[in-house]
Design a protein around this motif. Sequence first.
Motif, PDB file in Angstrom:
ATOM      1  N   CYS A 232       0.548  -6.584  -3.879  1.00 58.66           N
ATOM      2  CA  CYS A 232      -0.414  -7.311  -3.054  1.00 58.66           C
ATOM      3  C   CYS A 232       0.164  -7.570  -1.666  1.00 58.66           C
ATOM      4  O   CYS A 232       1.357  -7.816  -1.507  1.00 58.66           O
ATOM      5  CB  CYS A 232      -0.766  -8.642  -3.732  1.00 58.66           C
ATOM      6  N   GLY A 233      -0.709  -7.497  -0.665  1.00 59.12           N
ATOM      7  CA  GLY A 233      -0.319  -7.787   0.700  1.00 59.12           C
ATOM      8  C   GLY A 233      -1.280  -8.782   1.325  1.00 59.12           C
ATOM      9  O   GLY A 233      -2.358  -9.044   0.797  1.00 59.12           O
ATOM     10  N   ASP A 235      -2.361 -10.634   5.481  1.00 61.74           N
ATOM     11  CA  ASP A 235      -2.111 -10.859   6.898  1.00 61.74           C
ATOM     12  C   ASP A 235      -1.494 -12.237   7.103  1.00 61.74           C
ATOM     13  O   ASP A 235      -1.874 -13.193   6.427  1.00 61.74           O
ATOM     14  CB  ASP A 235      -3.422 -10.790   7.699  1.00 61.74           C
ATOM     15  N   THR A 259       3.711  -9.014   3.722  1.00 66.03           N
ATOM     16  CA  THR A 259       2.957  -9.642   4.807  1.00 66.03           C
ATOM     17  C   THR A 259       2.909  -8.726   6.025  1.00 66.03           C
ATOM     18  O   THR A 259       3.870  -8.004   6.308  1.00 66.03           O
ATOM     19  CB  THR A 259       3.577 -10.985   5.215  1.00 66.03           C
ATOM     20  N   LEU A 329       1.062  -0.674   5.482  1.00 63.95           N
ATOM     21  CA  LEU A 329       0.916  -1.357   4.195  1.00 63.95           C
ATOM     22  C   LEU A 329       1.083  -0.369   3.042  1.00 63.95           C
ATOM     23  O   LEU A 329       1.722  -0.673   2.032  1.00 63.95           O
ATOM     24  CB  LEU A 329      -0.452  -2.044   4.118  1.00 63.95           C
ATOM     25  N   VAL A 334       1.386  -1.239  -0.978  1.00 64.73           N
ATOM     26  CA  VAL A 334       0.346  -2.253  -1.118  1.00 64.73           C
ATOM     27  C   VAL A 334      -0.941  -1.600  -1.597  1.00 64.73           C
ATOM     28  O   VAL A 334      -1.369  -0.577  -1.067  1.00 64.73           O
ATOM     29  CB  VAL A 334       0.105  -2.983   0.222  1.00 64.73           C
ATOM     30  N   HIS A 337      -5.077  -5.931  -0.417  1.00 63.22           N
ATOM     31  CA  HIS A 337      -4.697  -6.642   0.804  1.00 63.22           C
ATOM     32  C   HIS A 337      -5.666  -7.775   1.081  1.00 63.22           C
ATOM     33  O   HIS A 337      -6.888  -7.594   1.047  1.00 63.22           O
ATOM     34  CB  HIS A 337      -4.681  -5.685   1.993  1.00 63.22           C
ATOM     35  N   SER A 339      -7.144 -10.786   3.586  1.00 62.72           N
ATOM     36  CA  SER A 339      -7.356 -11.051   5.002  1.00 62.72           C
ATOM     37  C   SER A 339      -8.035 -12.408   5.186  1.00 62.72           C
ATOM     38  O   SER A 339      -8.739 -12.894   4.302  1.00 62.72           O
ATOM     39  CB  SER A 339      -8.233  -9.947   5.620  1.00 62.72           C
ATOM     40  N   ILE A 483      -6.188   1.370  -0.148  1.00 67.72           N
ATOM     41  CA  ILE A 483      -5.981  -0.081  -0.140  1.00 67.72           C
ATOM     42  C   ILE A 483      -7.316  -0.798  -0.321  1.00 67.72           C
ATOM     43  O   ILE A 483      -8.289  -0.496   0.373  1.00 67.72           O
ATOM     44  CB  ILE A 483      -5.309  -0.533   1.172  1.00 67.72           C
ATOM     45  N   PHE A 485      -9.357  -3.780   0.462  1.00 61.80           N
ATOM     46  CA  PHE A 485      -9.387  -4.838   1.474  1.00 61.80           C
ATOM     47  C   PHE A 485     -10.202  -6.013   0.954  1.00 61.80           C
ATOM     48  O   PHE A 485     -11.346  -5.848   0.538  1.00 61.80           O
ATOM     49  CB  PHE A 485     -10.000  -4.284   2.761  1.00 61.80           C
TER      50      PHE A 485
END
Length: 603
Positions: A232-233, A235, A259, A329, A334, A337, A339, A483, A485
């Motif tokens: 997992c990522g 911002d 991150t 990413l 990742v 992600h 946001s 990814i 989002f």
Amino acid sequence: MALSEKRFGRGNDWFVIFEDNAYSASTAEVVLTWANFILRYASGRPFLVARMLHTPVNYHHTAAQSAVVLGHTDITSSQHLESIFTGTQIALDTLPGDTFRIIREENLLKVRGTVSGTRKVFVSTAKPKNQFISSNADIAAFLAQSDLNHGSLAARLFFPSVPYALSHASVWNNVSVLPEGHELILNLDTGRSIYKQFWHVPQPELSLDDGAEKFAVALTEAIKIRSIKPQCGADVSGGLDSTPIAYIAANNTRSPLVTFSSGSSDELHDDLSWIDRSFRHFPEVRKIRVTPSEIPSPFEDFSKCPIAWDEPFIGAAQWKRISYTAGLLRSEDVKTHLSGHGGDEVLLSPTSFIHDLIRQKPLLGYRLGRQYKSLYHWERSSLRRLITERISYKSTLIKELRNIKKPSPGVRDAANPWNIQSFRAAPWMSDFAVESASKFCNETIEGIQEPAQSRTQSAGIESILTSGNAARSISTIMGNYGIDFNTPFLDEKVISSALSIRPEDKSNPFVFKPLIKKAMSTLVPHEILSRPTKADGTADVHRGQSVNSEFILDYMETSILGSMGLIEFEKFRYYFSNMSLGQVPPVAFWATLSVENWLRSHN
């Protein structure tokens, strides 16, 4: 429209639902090649055909019934979904997250997307009255062999943007969009369908103290059902939208959170210092941090954009920048992600709430109205209009449409009571384009029902829908890199809890985003929540447009919009070359370029 890998083999996920007949089964053959998830009717014909590369899939399927949930929620397995589905419909309706829900019971099919527009449902009709239900407008159009609706397309050239009620319509003929908050119910025996509303805008009755607690529960749940996924990522901008989300995610992941942080070339930005302050409080994370000079500029390699959005996206100029981020990413493996997109629209109420507040609490309304006038330097006449104008939603749209060729209103004007931003025809639009767009808008307005909710709530949900649709387009770029989002702020429960709070408590001229500060006060360190500013990225876009100006003119000289008779290039060249005179705001060019980009990707 040619069948291409851009449409079906692209990175973003899609699905199509077919009816149980020979015509639909024959049509389904053209998409089966690209699918990796297929459910069938008892007849053996395709029911649900999908390409799901990174969207979580949970389903319960038998010959007689199906329950399919696509997206992030707290369902842990298909067996879990089966127990919910065979229990009560209420349990299925109250699932958290951001999902498509597809239910088939005997002869009834029910399909819904999200309240925010992050997941939309399109329905196309083909002879002999067959319906195709899809997550993507262009796929629905392709299956029904639909052509472009020139009026709808031309309306996308208005600037700064068309009100959501008008831009919501598809740019394709014979393709309709399921309104957000509604469920499509299709009788599989008769082929008849209806739209049924399943979500209603709540009344803003809670104080900040009472509402913040519920908001915190909803947002935390939205973050945790995503961050529990591996790889997992998130911002981390140092702002009050993305940073609290990343902090909670970092404390909930199975492996260190990845991150992503960057700054802006604008010297007035203070993102970098707030990023450093925020990381003092984070647990172990894997940081990706880039400087402004490393990030591609807006409009860079615009002609090489490989993204085939299913609808025009005004943020298309940012494709290279978003792709650069996605590539970094992906290099860190990742897959999901998070946001902070949507935070502004969910956490704040449009300033037009002053109109309703003055009628409920006159003294407070007048005081806040004067404070906002001072803060934003509104003209006195525009504040008077905000307070006194009483015309309906449809009448406001008609009024704005009549002014389509007039000069843009001043930047110091307050919003109207419905928060409908004044929109104008770009001066390079042809007479044919303006007439087609105006006709389309007038016909659309005739079919619009007056909002059941107040002006304040109507403005709030429309701003959220605009944000949700932008997030949907960003996810298309991210999807090309494998990814998923995600925008926790745009989950249904988060939106509902935010809209339940009194607008005068959420928006304050002198306190920045009080809702997130109150809601996260016991969950996120104080320093992360203490930022009083927000960065503005428009300077980067202006700079990118200037740096790439020569290319943009070359790009537009052979435009498809010109060949369709919708714009006049010489006028475009004149206004673009004299942009410094301020005759037309930069956003007018962005709108035109985004439509041109979309046409080229689908030509």
